[in-house]
Design a protein around this motif. Sequence first.
Motif, PDB file in Angstrom:
ATOM      1  N   ASN A 148      -5.421   7.478   4.992  1.00 23.07           N
ATOM      2  CA  ASN A 148      -6.186   6.574   4.133  1.00 23.07           C
ATOM      3  C   ASN A 148      -7.587   6.244   4.639  1.00 23.07           C
ATOM      4  O   ASN A 148      -8.268   5.395   4.060  1.00 23.07           O
ATOM      5  N   GLU A 196       0.848   4.187  -2.775  1.00 22.57           N
ATOM      6  CA  GLU A 196       0.759   5.606  -2.451  1.00 22.57           C
ATOM      7  C   GLU A 196       1.484   6.447  -3.495  1.00 22.57           C
ATOM      8  O   GLU A 196       1.012   7.510  -3.891  1.00 22.57           O
ATOM      9  N   TYR A 239       0.824  -1.211   0.000  1.00 22.21           N
ATOM     10  CA  TYR A 239       0.000   0.000   0.000  1.00 22.21           C
ATOM     11  C   TYR A 239       0.864   1.270   0.000  1.00 22.21           C
ATOM     12  O   TYR A 239       0.426   2.317  -0.479  1.00 22.21           O
ATOM     13  N   GLU A 281     -10.632  10.581   0.336  1.00 21.74           N
ATOM     14  CA  GLU A 281      -9.655   9.840   1.133  1.00 21.74           C
ATOM     15  C   GLU A 281      -8.720  10.826   1.815  1.00 21.74           C
ATOM     16  O   GLU A 281      -8.346  11.848   1.237  1.00 21.74           O
TER      17      GLU A 281
END
Length: 406
Positions: free
Chosen positions: A360, A289, A285, A351
Amino acid sequence: MIELLAPAGNMEKLKTAIYYGADACYFAGKQFGMRAMSGNFSDEELREAVQYAHALGKKCYITVNILAHNADFTGLKEYLEYLQEIGVDAVIVSDFGIMACVKEYAPGLDIHVSTQSNITNKYSAMEYVRMGAKRLVLARELSIEEIKEIREYIPKDIEIECFVHGAMCISYSGRCLLSNYLCGRDSNRGACVQACRFEYTIREKSRVNGNDYEIQEDDRGTYILNSKDMCLIRHIKELVDAGITSFKIEGRMKSPYYVATVINAYRRAIDMYQSSPDEFVCPEYLYEECEKTSHRRFTTGFYFHEKDKEFLETSMPIQSHEFMAIVVSDQVGDWVEIEQRNRFKVGDVLEILSPSDNFNKVITVTAMTDVDGVEVVDALKVQQRLRLNVSGIDGLKTGDILRKKI
């Protein structure tokens, strides 16, 4: 200790970088730097920036890294003396003449040797050390193994800095004349127009009045002189093992959203590595990003011996998320004041980008008003101040960003 070094094209970007976790920032005054079109800092802004950063325990490095001509030395003595006076932590230089001036006029300034100096071997590295350099910003064309050899050859107290993320020049360590030739802007004195990013066509040589033909790669043409962007977030352990102590992010001409996104990702990855070096594996993740802000396809550059052709890019920048708004005052109850940056409306899912635990988390826009309390359904006025209902979220802070998946 790993230093996360962030680009700062202006005061907003400097404050953004520090808020999202940078240990130091590199930036320039109005002259002598390699990014003359990035906004940069007036003399008074330089003082303000250094004071702001130092109050938070952060460092400031000023670029004085043009490849100087005779005329460029006018005012340099006074400028270097001023940088020393305001407490700049180091200057980044590439020119022997400028380095000599630093040593003569501002001996209290540490010298960092720019990547523009093309340090590609341990012998030139050592020579710069003998000349007084405290840090070497190595050429981007080196492999991990070559960096290790340089680290082992030079004194242990000399720092090594390398680029780990961002745009790369198609020319050797940024020494390019394409901008000069096509546009009369000297790329080696800070005025690059990024001509390598232009669209290009081909023409049949024998046809004097022939047509230009696109080299078709996508519906926007092709970009045959482009390079891919560097991304090393998955390789922090290998970089540390090679002896790199400062991880440099490229991007003084990029947006505050770019700075926030990339610095936040690398800050989290570095902290994870430092808490457990032997077990560190970069979470996917965090790599993702880096894809949420504008970038070209990623490469690891020369670090792991990839073939040169793998660096070439044939498409426009891409990103998966868009910057919608920035928080301009800390959350009070269920409401927070924001400044709009792109259009969004009631019903949209936003977000949160934040250095806090709100990172997030998502918000569904259920209600918003202007600062006078008038209901707003569609936020379409550029940089309008709005009050947004964020029920279910606690602790949004000034500087947090709201974004939306494209």
